[in-house]
Design an enzyme around this catalytic site. Structure first.
Site, PDB file in Angstrom:
ATOM      1  N   LYS A  26       2.144  -7.911  -9.795  1.00 51.53           N
ATOM      2  CA  LYS A  26       0.783  -7.749  -9.209  1.00 51.53           C
ATOM      3  C   LYS A  26      -0.067  -6.779 -10.135  1.00 51.53           C
ATOM      4  CE  LYS A  26      -1.825  -6.272  -5.107  1.00 51.53           C
ATOM      5  NZ  LYS A  26      -2.542  -5.073  -5.388  1.00 51.53           N
TER       6      LYS A  26
ATOM      7  N   CYS B 139      -1.196  -0.375 -10.635  1.00 51.09           N
ATOM      8  CA  CYS B 139      -1.581   1.081 -10.264  1.00 51.09           C
ATOM      9  C   CYS B 139      -2.434   1.885 -11.254  1.00 51.09           C
ATOM     10  CB  CYS B 139      -0.263   1.704 -10.127  1.00 51.09           C
ATOM     11  SG  CYS B 139      -0.493   3.496  -9.492  1.00 51.09           S
TER      12      CYS B 139
ATOM     13  N   MET C  95       0.772  -1.134   0.060  1.00 47.23           N
ATOM     14  CA  MET C  95       0.138   0.099   0.053  1.00 47.23           C
ATOM     15  C   MET C  95       0.984   1.108  -0.013  1.00 47.23           C
ATOM     16  SD  MET C  95      -3.194  -1.076   2.700  1.00 47.23           S
ATOM     17  CE  MET C  95      -4.192   0.033   1.880  1.00 47.23           C
TER      18      MET C  95
ATOM     19  N   GLN D 202       8.215  -3.763  -4.254  1.00 49.78           N
ATOM     20  CA  GLN D 202       7.548  -3.579  -5.477  1.00 49.78           C
ATOM     21  C   GLN D 202       8.176  -2.360  -6.212  1.00 49.78           C
ATOM     22  OE1 GLN D 202       3.171  -1.782  -5.697  1.00 49.78           O
ATOM     23  NE2 GLN D 202       2.879  -4.280  -5.887  1.00 49.78           N
TER      24      GLN D 202
ATOM     25  N   GLY E 244      -8.526  -7.988  -2.808  1.00 49.81           N
ATOM     26  CA  GLY E 244      -9.709  -7.152  -2.709  1.00 49.81           C
ATOM     27  C   GLY E 244     -10.932  -7.488  -1.812  1.00 49.81           C
TER      28      GLY E 244
ATOM     29  N   GLY F 170      -5.458  -5.785   2.668  1.00 49.56           N
ATOM     30  CA  GLY F 170      -4.998  -4.466   2.682  1.00 49.56           C
ATOM     31  C   GLY F 170      -5.331  -3.549   3.803  1.00 49.56           C
ATOM     32  N   ARG F 171      -6.692  -2.826   3.503  1.00 49.40           N
ATOM     33  CA  ARG F 171      -7.381  -1.773   4.419  1.00 49.40           C
ATOM     34  C   ARG F 171      -7.637  -2.594   5.559  1.00 49.40           C
ATOM     35  NH1 ARG F 171     -11.101   0.368  -0.153  1.00 49.40           N
ATOM     36  NH2 ARG F 171     -10.557  -1.578  -1.047  1.00 49.40           N
TER      37      ARG F 171
END
Length: 351
Positions: free
Chosen positions: A156, A117, A33, A87, A218, A241-242
């Protein structure tokens, strides 16, 4: 690319072709992230049990031109407990080749290329999601890098540029033929950005049609959801992630290592993060990162909004630690907040 896919007939064949993933600690990974998975946060999440950890987005061109700020982004903490990758993004394949030795010297276990991205300043250079628009060009791009670096290569990507350009199957095949060790898929198109829902059915379909390890990413907000998607989709691992920002214990919960009480406690985690930040950053950035962790962990508890406002007005690290301890002591008797899978939280990132 129209290269027919031939699956190995045994598990041993898969392990021989893709040895890197066999070294993961567990199949619950921290997603890269932007502005978040820096050196110190990666160290913290390593201690919290993430299966694999990957850096925030780093410019290959910045490393080529010896940017001091960029060079600091590829540092790896000492004695990591699992695989740590860096990354990179950039439009010039030769840049990756030039900087690979720098990444290797820092102790990274692999290089991950960002093909996900959606940000305009990245895409307009032909990087990120733009590379998915031409799978044959992508194959040449990846193959050149893989053939000229010593570190393993992973990628990714998203599902495609748009719903009209779902090139994920072709791009995964390009990555496989180029010699990549796995493909992580964020189940949205570039056009979606971070809106809508991640398409886990498509991720599962990709997994069924290839033998290269697939990592799904996701909309994972809870350990239950992570375990469910890992099993139902058949992927080799899932990226969180979040969901991990407000629940750093999620990796321990996924693997069954978390007991009835939070260990370490939120206060202990805040103090531990301070220990990691202080030798690395100046006071301003240390303060900023501590505030962020405190308010992420407070999210969902009563009084969290007022706590957030107070945190970002406190001028010293000591006050942040003191007020953080007071808040988490006050809510310690409450059940942990539960989050709706469709709930918007930190709708950003980079892949």
């Amino acid at each position: 690319m129209n290269v027919p896919i031939q699956k190995p007939t045994t598990l041993a064949a898969t392990e021989t072709a893709y040895p890197l993933i066999q070294r993961m600690r567990n199949p619950y990974w921290m997603a890269p992230m932007s502005g978040i998975t820096d050196l110190c946060y990666r160290h913290l999440i390593d201690e919290m049990g993430a299966g694999v950890i990957i850096s925030e987005l780093v410019s290959a061109k910045g490393l080529v031109y010896s940017s001091e700020r960029t060079a600091k982004m590829i540092r790896v903490h000492e004695n990591p407990g699992t695989l740590v990758g860096i990354q990179l993004f950039g439009e010039d394949a030769d840049d990756y080749v030039r900087v690979a030795p720098q990444v290797q010297e820092q102790g990274a276990h692999f290089i991950d290329i960002n093909l996900g991205c959606p940000v305009k300043k990245v895409v307009k250079k032909g990087c990120g999601s733009a590379l998915m628009r031409d799978p044959e060009k992508l194959y040449v791009f990846l193959q050149h890098i893989r053939a000229n670096i010593d570190l393993p290569l992973t990628v990714k990507m998203r599902t495609g540029w748009s719903h009209e350009e779902l090139t994920i199957h072709e791009c995964v095949d390009a990555a496989k033929q180029a010699g990549c060790q796995w493909v992580a898929i964020h189940g949205r198109t570039r056009q979606q950005g971070y809106s809508g829902q991640a398409d886990w059915e498509l991720i599962a379909d990709v997994k069924r049609n290839t033998d290269i390890p697939i990592i799904g990413n996701g909309d994972i907000r809870s350990a239950d959801r992570a375990r469910q998607l890992l099993e139902e989709s058949g992927v080799d691992a899932v990226m969180i992630g979040r969901g991990a920002l407000r629940d750093p214990w999620i990796f321990k919960e996924c693997t069954g290592e978390l007991g009835d009480t939070l260990s370490p406690t939120p206060t202990e985690l805040l103090h531990r993060f301070h220990e990691m930040l202080e030798p690395v950053y100046d006071m301003r950035r240390t303060l900023l990162y501590l505030r962020k962790l405190a308010v992420w962990m407070a999210y969902g508890y009563p009084g969290a909004a007022a706590f957030r406002g107070m945190m970002f007005s406190l001028p010293t690290v000591r006050q942040v630690l003191t007020e953080g301890e007071a808040f988490f002591r006050k809510v310690a008797h409450l059940p942990r907040p539960k989050f709706d899978e469709a709930e918007a939280f930190m709708m950003g990132g980079h892949g």
